[in-house]
Design a protein around this motif. Sequence first.
Motif, PDB file in Angstrom:
ATOM      1  N   GLN A 259      42.731  62.104 -70.773  1.00 29.66           N
ATOM      2  CA  GLN A 259      43.974  62.861 -70.835  1.00 29.66           C
ATOM      3  C   GLN A 259      44.762  62.616 -69.559  1.00 29.66           C
ATOM      4  O   GLN A 259      45.190  63.536 -68.887  1.00 29.66           O
TER       5      GLN A 259
ATOM      6  N   ASN B 263      36.544  65.116 -68.474  1.00 35.48           N
ATOM      7  CA  ASN B 263      37.559  64.079 -68.614  1.00 35.48           C
ATOM      8  C   ASN B 263      37.104  62.848 -67.824  1.00 35.48           C
ATOM      9  O   ASN B 263      35.903  62.636 -67.649  1.00 35.48           O
TER      10      ASN B 263
ATOM     11  N   SER C   6      44.613  64.592 -64.593  1.00 33.36           N
ATOM     12  CA  SER C   6      44.699  64.719 -66.040  1.00 33.36           C
ATOM     13  C   SER C   6      45.538  65.945 -66.374  1.00 33.36           C
ATOM     14  O   SER C   6      46.035  66.642 -65.487  1.00 33.36           O
TER      15      SER C   6
END
Length: 227
Positions: free
Chosen positions: A214, A128, A151
Motif C-alpha cells: 500500500q 505491509n 504506506s
Amino acid sequence: VDIVVLLPKGRCSRTQELQMTTVLKDNVHVFGVEGNSDELDAPIKAVLADAAFVEKHGLLSLNSLNWSRVLVQMAHYFFAYFRCAPSLDVCPLPTVEVVVPTGAGGNLAAGCAAVKMGLPVRLVVVVNHNDIVHRAIRQGDFSLSEAVRPSLASAMDIQVPYNMERIFWLFSGSSGQVTRALMEQFERTQSLRLPEELHSKPSQVLPCACLRSQVPGGGPGCRADPG
C-alpha cells in the motif's frame, strides 16, 4: 492531566492529522515530529527508561510501550471470542480466527498472551512492506531492512516492533535471560537469527502472515504465505 501527542510529520493522511491537530483542549499538546515512527519511539523509550525522571514528572505512555495497554487488549480477545464463537457447549472449544494488522506488535503480543492462557484463537498477522514481523515468524529473520517504506497505514510503518521482545519472552518459556540476550544482540547488530526452538513456537501459534503493498504512488500487489 496534560496529554502530549506526537505524530510523524508528513507521514499521516490529512484526515489523520486533522483529527489530532484540531482538538481544542488546553491540556492537549500536539507536535509533528521529523522522522518515521521508529525514530519517534526512540526518545520516548529512553525517557520512560529513566525511572527517576518518570516519577518526578508523573509520566505515562498510552501506546504499547505501556504493559497496561497490552493487558487491556488481552481482554478484547476474550470478549471478541465469546461474541464470535459459534458455541461454548462443545469440547474442545471451536477456534476463532482473528486478523491482526501489525506495526509495533502490541495487539499481537496481547493475542499471543491470550493464546498462552488457553484462548482458542488463530492469529493471522497482517503487515505491509515493512515486514520484519512477517520475516521473524515465517523465516526466523528478525533484522532491519534498509529503510522504512511509507504506506497508507502509517501506524504499520515500523521496523523495530518492540513488542516482539514480549512475544519472544512468552515463547521462550518466560526466560528473561534468553530474551535479554536476543534483544541486546538485535540492538547491537540490528540483525538477529532466531534460534530454531524459539522460531518454531510462534510459527505454530501464528500459522499465516500476509504482506500487502500500500505504498502511495506504487502499484497494487499482495503476497501471502498460506497457513
